[in-house]
Structures are given as C-alpha cells and as structure tokens.
Scaffold this motif. Structure first.
Motif, PDB file in Angstrom:
ATOM      1  N   VAL A 419       0.842  -1.192   0.000  1.00  0.00           N
ATOM      2  CA  VAL A 419       0.000   0.000   0.000  1.00  0.00           C
ATOM      3  C   VAL A 419       0.875   1.240   0.000  1.00  0.00           C
ATOM      4  N   SER A 420       0.308   2.353  -0.428  1.00  0.00           N
ATOM      5  CA  SER A 420       1.007   3.626  -0.359  1.00  0.00           C
ATOM      6  C   SER A 420       0.631   4.303   0.946  1.00  0.00           C
ATOM      7  N   VAL A 421       1.630   4.691   1.722  1.00  0.00           N
ATOM      8  CA  VAL A 421       1.397   5.278   3.039  1.00  0.00           C
ATOM      9  C   VAL A 421       2.013   6.676   3.086  1.00  0.00           C
ATOM     10  N   LYS A 422       1.202   7.653   3.537  1.00  0.00           N
ATOM     11  CA  LYS A 422       1.734   8.991   3.773  1.00  0.00           C
ATOM     12  C   LYS A 422       2.178   9.087   5.221  1.00  0.00           C
ATOM     13  N   VAL A 423       3.440   9.376   5.440  1.00  0.00           N
ATOM     14  CA  VAL A 423       4.018   9.419   6.778  1.00  0.00           C
ATOM     15  C   VAL A 423       3.625  10.729   7.460  1.00  0.00           C
ATOM     16  N   ASP A 424       2.989  10.632   8.645  1.00  0.00           N
ATOM     17  CA  ASP A 424       2.558  11.855   9.328  1.00  0.00           C
ATOM     18  C   ASP A 424       3.101  11.993  10.748  1.00  0.00           C
ATOM     19  N   ASP A 425       3.889  11.013  11.210  1.00  0.00           N
ATOM     20  CA  ASP A 425       4.487  11.118  12.541  1.00  0.00           C
ATOM     21  C   ASP A 425       5.786  10.325  12.548  1.00  0.00           C
ATOM     22  N   ILE A 426       6.832  10.933  13.061  1.00  0.00           N
ATOM     23  CA  ILE A 426       8.169  10.334  13.002  1.00  0.00           C
ATOM     24  C   ILE A 426       8.618   9.890  14.385  1.00  0.00           C
ATOM     25  N   GLY A 427       9.106   8.664  14.451  1.00  0.00           N
ATOM     26  CA  GLY A 427       9.750   8.170  15.650  1.00  0.00           C
ATOM     27  C   GLY A 427      11.084   7.555  15.285  1.00  0.00           C
ATOM     28  N   THR A 428      11.704   6.900  16.250  1.00  0.00           N
ATOM     29  CA  THR A 428      12.981   6.236  15.977  1.00  0.00           C
ATOM     30  C   THR A 428      12.762   4.789  15.571  1.00  0.00           C
ATOM     31  N   GLU A 429      12.085   4.027  16.417  1.00  0.00           N
ATOM     32  CA  GLU A 429      11.831   2.631  16.083  1.00  0.00           C
ATOM     33  C   GLU A 429      10.669   2.473  15.117  1.00  0.00           C
ATOM     34  N   TYR A 430       9.673   3.344  15.235  1.00  0.00           N
ATOM     35  CA  TYR A 430       8.486   3.290  14.380  1.00  0.00           C
ATOM     36  C   TYR A 430       8.160   4.678  13.868  1.00  0.00           C
ATOM     37  N   CYS A 431       7.613   4.722  12.656  1.00  0.00           N
ATOM     38  CA  CYS A 431       6.963   5.917  12.153  1.00  0.00           C
ATOM     39  C   CYS A 431       5.482   5.564  11.947  1.00  0.00           C
ATOM     40  N   PHE A 432       4.646   6.583  11.811  1.00  0.00           N
ATOM     41  CA  PHE A 432       3.223   6.361  11.680  1.00  0.00           C
ATOM     42  C   PHE A 432       2.705   7.071  10.439  1.00  0.00           C
ATOM     43  N   GLY A 433       1.687   6.482   9.840  1.00  0.00           N
ATOM     44  CA  GLY A 433       1.140   7.082   8.636  1.00  0.00           C
ATOM     45  C   GLY A 433      -0.254   6.606   8.334  1.00  0.00           C
ATOM     46  N   LYS A 434      -0.795   7.085   7.229  1.00  0.00           N
ATOM     47  CA  LYS A 434      -2.129   6.700   6.791  1.00  0.00           C
ATOM     48  C   LYS A 434      -2.063   6.143   5.382  1.00  0.00           C
ATOM     49  N   ILE A 435      -2.818   5.069   5.176  1.00  0.00           N
ATOM     50  CA  ILE A 435      -2.883   4.481   3.844  1.00  0.00           C
ATOM     51  C   ILE A 435      -3.611   5.424   2.902  1.00  0.00           C
TER      52      ILE A 435
END
Length: 437
Positions: A419-435
């Motif tokens: 899937v294509s994900v737009k990244v909206d929150d940055i972390g070190t171990e994980y980043c978060f986004g929306k499909i």
C-alpha cells in the motif's frame, strides 16, 4: 509423525530451515511448535561466536527434555565445525552440517529402524557445487528469503564461517528464477536475496555475476520487491547501482558491513578496504540513488581498539551517517586469529562503547526518518502492531522499501499487500502514517 524446528543465526540459516521443513512436509510430516512434543526435532545451529555455540547446545538439550524418545537432528554451522562435540551430547542422533541436507529424511528413516548415532558431516572444503534445495514457503511471513550463494574465502580474523561453509558456490540462474516464481505463486510480494558472501556470486562460474541475477529477477511476474540482504561495499559497482535505479522493484536499501571505522582496526580484522574508500563508495551510492537507506554492522571492542581509536571511529561514523546500525560487542571465537591477539578490550569498556554507539545510531536513524515526514512510501503490511495502545483501532506494521518500519490503521485482509502510506508522525523505532486510498 510430527517434526519441530528451531533456527539460530542468519537469513541463510532461516532459508535452509525452510527448505528442510519442505522436505518433511513433502513426506507428510506435521510441523509443530518447538515447545510441543515432536517425534523429530531439527536444530539449525550457529557458530559465529562462542555464545552462538552455547545457545545451540541449550536448544539441543531443550529438545531432548521436550521428548527424550524423539530423534534429535543437529545441522548448521556448529554441527559442521564440531560434529564430534555435538555427538557427545547425550540424546543427539544425527549430525549433518551445512551440506547434504537433501538426504536428511533418509537418515531419519534409518534412525527409525535402528537408533545408532550418525555423523553425516562431509568435508566442506571439498564441496564444489551449490546445494540446491527448495524453500517456497516461509509460514506466515510476508517476505521470503532466497539463498543464491554459499561459502566465503575472505577469512576475516574474527570469523570462523569460511571453515563452516567452505569455498564459494553459486546457484544456477535458472534455479534462482524457478525458485523466485515458485515463491511468488505462494503469495509473497518481496524476496530477500541471501548468501554467505552475496557479492561473490558467480565467481565460481563463467560469465555471470550478481547483476545478472538482479536483471533476471526484475522480469519475474508478480514479484513486487527485491531486497539485497547484505553486501560488501567494495562489491557495489556502477552496474549494480544502474540496475537498482532502473526499477521500483529494487528496494532503496543496502546493508554494507563496515565492522570498524578506523584503518588500524580494519587491518587487524583483515578487512580489505579503508574507511576512506568505504565513505567514498557510500557517497557514490547516495549520488546515484537519492534517499537510499544505508545500514551497517559495527564491532566494538576489537583487540587493540583504544579509546582514542574508538573516538576516531565515532567521527567517521558521524561523517558517513547511517539510517541504522547493528552494533556488536566483540566476542572471542575460539579458532580465529583475533581470539589470540594481544590487547584484548575489557568487557566494561566494550559495554560503554556499545552504549555510546547505540545512542548515536538512534540519533542518526531518527534524522534519516525525519526526511520522509509528509512523504508517501510503499509499505508491505506484515503483522499486527505489538505496541498498539487503542484496541478499537486495528494497527499493523510493515516496512517501506527503504527499510523504515511504519505503523498504519489497516485490516487483517491487507496483510501481505503493498500500500502507499503517507508518513505523518516520526519516531525512531516506528513511524506512523495513513494508507492513501
């Protein structure tokens, strides 16, 4: 009949276990969890460090405890380098090493008729042909490993692997493509190419090299991603970068083991490059493939590494900059030149240096991830996110092509899909986004 497996060590071992599982599956064995009571236990061992050997012995004994009447099979690098030692463990029935695994079922059948311990380890230094065993299925994983190369002749001073794996042997291109097509038919979207010394692929054959494999895999229908597991920096040439940049199928990620960031320690390790040469190669890669993830391995506390040399190495690591680092505290491996070197480093100093480098690794990883805030990345959904805070949301994790772990809201049906994900929150171990629909 029931069989259980436990794998220690690298991606090559994981592939080989999957291949052995297929042999037992084809013979109508039921594969069960290692903790359960099985008729046959197969332990695929590691021998990179003394700790790896100790863990291997622990798992062998655990299998024996699970079912004292079971057939205990020990394979892998520890079995290859110390078959007599393994057979001395009471309860071990078969030791088979890193070759001839296609015959494993014959030996098990022989043991079912007569329980006499079997040492089936052959002289690995005499092996000239690649052991072509198929591993089309990797359980519930969404990435499949494809082993295409065996053996190493580099003889780094800390490494026992050349004695466990022998000389360079390469899988035939036709077999690689056939295996890749079989993997895709099983539903896998990504293949990770693996080998003991992957960049040496083809050195034992005429007129073929790793770039030919990449070019051929690019045309495999249904294969959406190709990832190179690990390759020496000196083996990344312009032709390889040209092919990688020619198609979105190739992941923007290269794992280039540095091992040490000073020339003095690299020399002691018998690594065949300078830190300046390594840095120039990385700069060229980034010029050819912008935003590529460069990850690496670093060993801290190698014999002779002073505080001054470590500080010098830190400066080079900061200058090169990595999206992630695997940091290992040097551990003596009996039988290697490094184990006998003078000026062994205290464990307390190794621990301090490891912590310092780990902190730097986290900082660099966060800086790399930050570049992709607000950008869209292709992600293969892999599994439920283990740290989800809100059970009302179905959160899943997966890797982008440039090896960023991203958490998204998704459905179980989307596991294994890209899937294509737009990244909206940055972390070190994980980043978060929306499909992006």
């Amino acid at each position: 009949m029931k069989v259980a497996f436990h794998t220690l060590g690298c991606k090559v071992n994981q592939y080989e276990t999957a291949a052995i599982e297929q042999i037992f599956t084809d013979a109508s064995y039921e594969i069960i969890d290692f903790k359960e009571t099985a008729d046959v236990y197969v332990i695929n061992t590691c021998t990179v460090t003394n700790l790896g050997q100790r863990k291997s012995r622990q798992m062998i004994r655990r299998a024996i405890q699970n079912n004292p009447n079971a057939i205990i099979v020990v394979t892998g690098c520890y079995a290859q380098t110390a078959p007599g030692e393994v057979l001395e463990i009471f309860g071990v029935d078969l030791v088979i090493g890193t070759q001839d695994r296609q015959n494993i079922l014959q030996y098990v059948n022989q043991l079912l008729e007569e329980r006499k311990p079997i040492n089936a380890v052959s002289d690995i230094m005499q092996q000239k042909d690649f052991e072509d065993i198929s591993a089309p299925f990797f359980g519930e994983r969404t990435r499949a490993t494809l082993k295409i190369q065996e053996g190493c002749t580099e003889f780094c001073s800390y490494c026992i692997i050349p004695y466990a794996r022998g000389s360079i042997r390469s899988r035939k291109l036709s077999s690689i493509i056939e295996q890749a097509e079989l993997i895709v038919r099983q539903g896998y979207k990504e293949i990770v190419l693996a080998g003991i010394h992957l960049g040496a692929y083809g050195k034992d054959q005429e007129d073929i090299q790793l770039t030919d494999v990449l070019q051929a895999l690019k045309d495999v229908q249904g294969l959406e991603r190709i990832r190179i597991s690990s390759i020496e920096a000196t083996e990344v040439d312009d032709r390889l970068l040209e092919i990688m940049s020619s198609s979105d199928k190739f992941c923007r990620h290269l794992h280039l083991p540095l091992q040490a960031a000073t020339n003095e320690i690299l020399g002691k390790m018998n690594r065949k490059y300078s830190v300046e040469q390594y840095a120039n190669i990385v700069a060229n890669i980034r010029k050819r493939i912008p935003e590529i993830a460069i990850t690496t391995d670093i060993i801290v506390g190698f014999p002779g590494e002073t505080e001054e040399l470590f500080d010098e190495g830190i400066q080079w690591v900061e200058k090169i900059s990595f999206s992630d680092m695997h940091i290992f505290k040097y551990s003596k491996r009996t039988g290697t030149p490094a184990a006998e070197m003078e000026n062994q480093v205290l464990n307390t100093d190794k621990e301090k240096r490891s912590q310092r480098l780990n902190q730097l690794a986290k900082q660099m990883k966060h800086e790399y991830n930050q570049k992709f805030l607000g950008k869209s990345l292709p992600v293969i959904i892999e599994q439920p996110w283990g740290q989800r805070q809100n059970e009302a949301l179905q959160l899943f994790e997966g890797y982008s092509d440039n090896y960023i772990k991203i958490v998204v809201e998704a459905t179980p049906q989307e596991i294994g899909t890209m899937v294509s994900v737009k990244v909206d929150d940055i972390g070190t171990e994980y980043c978060f986004g929306k499909i992006e629909k």
